[in-house]
Design a protein around this motif. Sequence first.
Motif, PDB file in Angstrom:
ATOM      1  N   MET A 148      -9.768  -8.281   9.884  1.00 39.89           N
ATOM      2  CA  MET A 148      -8.573  -7.503   9.318  1.00 39.89           C
ATOM      3  C   MET A 148      -7.541  -8.228   8.976  1.00 39.89           C
ATOM      4  O   MET A 148      -6.361  -7.754   9.440  1.00 39.89           O
ATOM      5  N   LEU A 149      -7.584  -9.546   8.746  1.00 36.37           N
ATOM      6  CA  LEU A 149      -6.496 -10.367   8.599  1.00 36.37           C
ATOM      7  C   LEU A 149      -5.306  -9.681   7.467  1.00 36.37           C
ATOM      8  O   LEU A 149      -4.370 -10.032   7.446  1.00 36.37           O
ATOM      9  N   GLY A 150      -6.080  -9.099   6.429  1.00 36.21           N
ATOM     10  CA  GLY A 150      -5.020  -8.625   5.420  1.00 36.21           C
ATOM     11  C   GLY A 150      -4.316  -7.572   6.048  1.00 36.21           C
ATOM     12  O   GLY A 150      -2.878  -7.514   5.309  1.00 36.21           O
ATOM     13  N   ALA A 151      -4.807  -6.557   6.800  1.00 34.55           N
ATOM     14  CA  ALA A 151      -4.020  -5.462   7.277  1.00 34.55           C
ATOM     15  C   ALA A 151      -3.161  -5.990   8.142  1.00 34.55           C
ATOM     16  O   ALA A 151      -1.834  -5.376   8.308  1.00 34.55           O
ATOM     17  N   LYS A 152      -3.390  -6.861   8.929  1.00 33.05           N
ATOM     18  CA  LYS A 152      -2.572  -7.666  10.051  1.00 33.05           C
ATOM     19  C   LYS A 152      -1.142  -8.231   9.193  1.00 33.05           C
ATOM     20  O   LYS A 152      -0.063  -8.038   9.711  1.00 33.05           O
ATOM     21  N   GLN A 153      -1.447  -8.852   8.144  1.00 36.83           N
ATOM     22  CA  GLN A 153      -0.490  -9.589   7.415  1.00 36.83           C
ATOM     23  C   GLN A 153       0.500  -8.472   6.670  1.00 36.83           C
ATOM     24  O   GLN A 153       1.724  -8.468   6.819  1.00 36.83           O
ATOM     25  N   VAL A 159       8.033  -3.917   3.584  1.00 35.22           N
ATOM     26  CA  VAL A 159       7.606  -2.834   2.834  1.00 35.22           C
ATOM     27  C   VAL A 159       6.714  -1.777   3.762  1.00 35.22           C
ATOM     28  O   VAL A 159       6.734  -0.668   3.481  1.00 35.22           O
ATOM     29  N   ALA A 160       6.160  -2.440   4.686  1.00 33.99           N
ATOM     30  CA  ALA A 160       5.014  -1.384   5.278  1.00 33.99           C
ATOM     31  C   ALA A 160       5.954  -0.579   6.355  1.00 33.99           C
ATOM     32  O   ALA A 160       5.468   0.666   6.678  1.00 33.99           O
ATOM     33  N   ALA A 161       7.155  -1.108   6.794  1.00 33.50           N
ATOM     34  CA  ALA A 161       7.925  -0.032   7.455  1.00 33.50           C
ATOM     35  C   ALA A 161       8.687   1.134   6.767  1.00 33.50           C
ATOM     36  O   ALA A 161       8.839   2.201   7.289  1.00 33.50           O
ATOM     37  N   THR A 162       8.316   1.311   5.393  1.00 36.95           N
ATOM     38  CA  THR A 162       8.700   2.045   4.709  1.00 36.95           C
ATOM     39  C   THR A 162       7.892   3.335   4.444  1.00 36.95           C
ATOM     40  O   THR A 162       8.095   4.554   3.770  1.00 36.95           O
ATOM     41  N   THR A 342      -6.736   1.658  11.278  1.00 40.39           N
ATOM     42  CA  THR A 342      -6.731   1.044  12.624  1.00 40.39           C
ATOM     43  C   THR A 342      -5.393   0.295  13.103  1.00 40.39           C
ATOM     44  O   THR A 342      -4.538   0.399  13.833  1.00 40.39           O
ATOM     45  N   ILE A 343      -5.338  -0.887  12.209  1.00 45.38           N
ATOM     46  CA  ILE A 343      -4.320  -1.943  12.256  1.00 45.38           C
ATOM     47  C   ILE A 343      -3.119  -1.358  11.768  1.00 45.38           C
ATOM     48  O   ILE A 343      -1.901  -1.594  12.352  1.00 45.38           O
ATOM     49  N   LEU A 344      -3.193  -0.784  10.568  1.00 45.33           N
ATOM     50  CA  LEU A 344      -1.924  -0.197  10.263  1.00 45.33           C
ATOM     51  C   LEU A 344      -1.175   0.941  11.099  1.00 45.33           C
ATOM     52  O   LEU A 344       0.010   0.698  11.280  1.00 45.33           O
TER      53      LEU A 344
END
Length: 392
Positions: A148-153, A159-162, A342-344
């Motif tokens: 799940m490297l993409g989700a971790k990145q 933008v993820a914080a928004t 899960t990662i998000l």
Amino acid sequence: MTFPVDERSVVELTQALVRLRTVNEPGLGEAPAAELVAATMRGFGWEPEITEVAPGRPNVVAVVEGGQPGPTLMFEGHTDVVTEGDLDRWTVDPYGAEIRDGRLYGRGSADMKSGVAAMIHATRALQLAGPFPGRVLVCALVDEEGLMLGAKQFATTAVAATVGGAIICEPEEGEICTSAKGAVRVRVDLLGAMAHGAMPQHGRNPVAPLGRLLVALAGLQERLQAEHGVHEHLGPVYLTPTVLRAGALDQINVIPARATVAIDARTIPGVDHALLVSSIAALAEEAGAPDGVTAQVTVVDDRPCVEIAPDHPLVVALAGAHEKVAGEPARYGGVPGATDGTILTRDAGIPTVVYGPGGKWIAHQADEFVEVEDIVRCTHIYAEAADRFLRS
């Protein structure tokens, strides 16, 4: 409101994605699918951001503004697929994307290129319907079938914080999945000493301790299941040995210096992962002690259980959209494995719910398929759910 979903195009995009062999294997990558996704987005006037997470493995993220103040909704899907496996088990071309009797066949058709196509066209339909509050992130990420490297990145980005909530577009057969099992992947190496098979007194054989450990792990699973019971949607805890290695088949006369077992532990809320790993380590040491064999325990990956409340605005919006479009009451369930969600949730604190076209149990099988009607229905549901969430 009825959203102008381009039903033909969403099916055609699914077919085009399935025809790209983006298997999660060394030497391959998701680049061909990422290029198609990005080109589709640009055709809508969007400006996707492409981030190479690893060589040949790009995340694609587009931000679609609604034109009014409001929250941020994320749609997420992955562009990698598992191997097609034994071709003799397939009755269709795994990458032909053939439609037969209302079913679209091929590797990744359900898991999850139909979900990727549906989230893209749902967001486009929402945009065409007129101004809406907030914004939608449309995210096609890499390596879900791996680490799940993409989700971790993505989780590290500003933008993820928004994001106020994310719909993970995995195949769930019409269920709104408000929970997902945790996963702890553990490798145990039992370390002895090599010797000639005719002179075992000069070695320390780790094979017998490996057998004792397997029996002990079965007992630990029973204790955990008795302690934690059965989750309404996720079922019981499982500790499954998946990989065994000890010596070489062509060296029968050699006592190996190392024996290895890999364990795929699937957990439910209430199971302490750190305590679970320490329990496995203690059992490994106990199994090796009579033979002077020591143990090394390595956590390969650790993914927590995740849950979202059924009255969360994201779940309420999705349930209302399902009921309106599908004409039936919402059904709730859980994800038997982990998803990018899960990662998000773990790394970025994003509330997630999982819902998408395709059968929950068809993923990774030969003759994988998705119902064409299901692709179209989910696209309409996504558009309706997005509108309801952003206006809530």
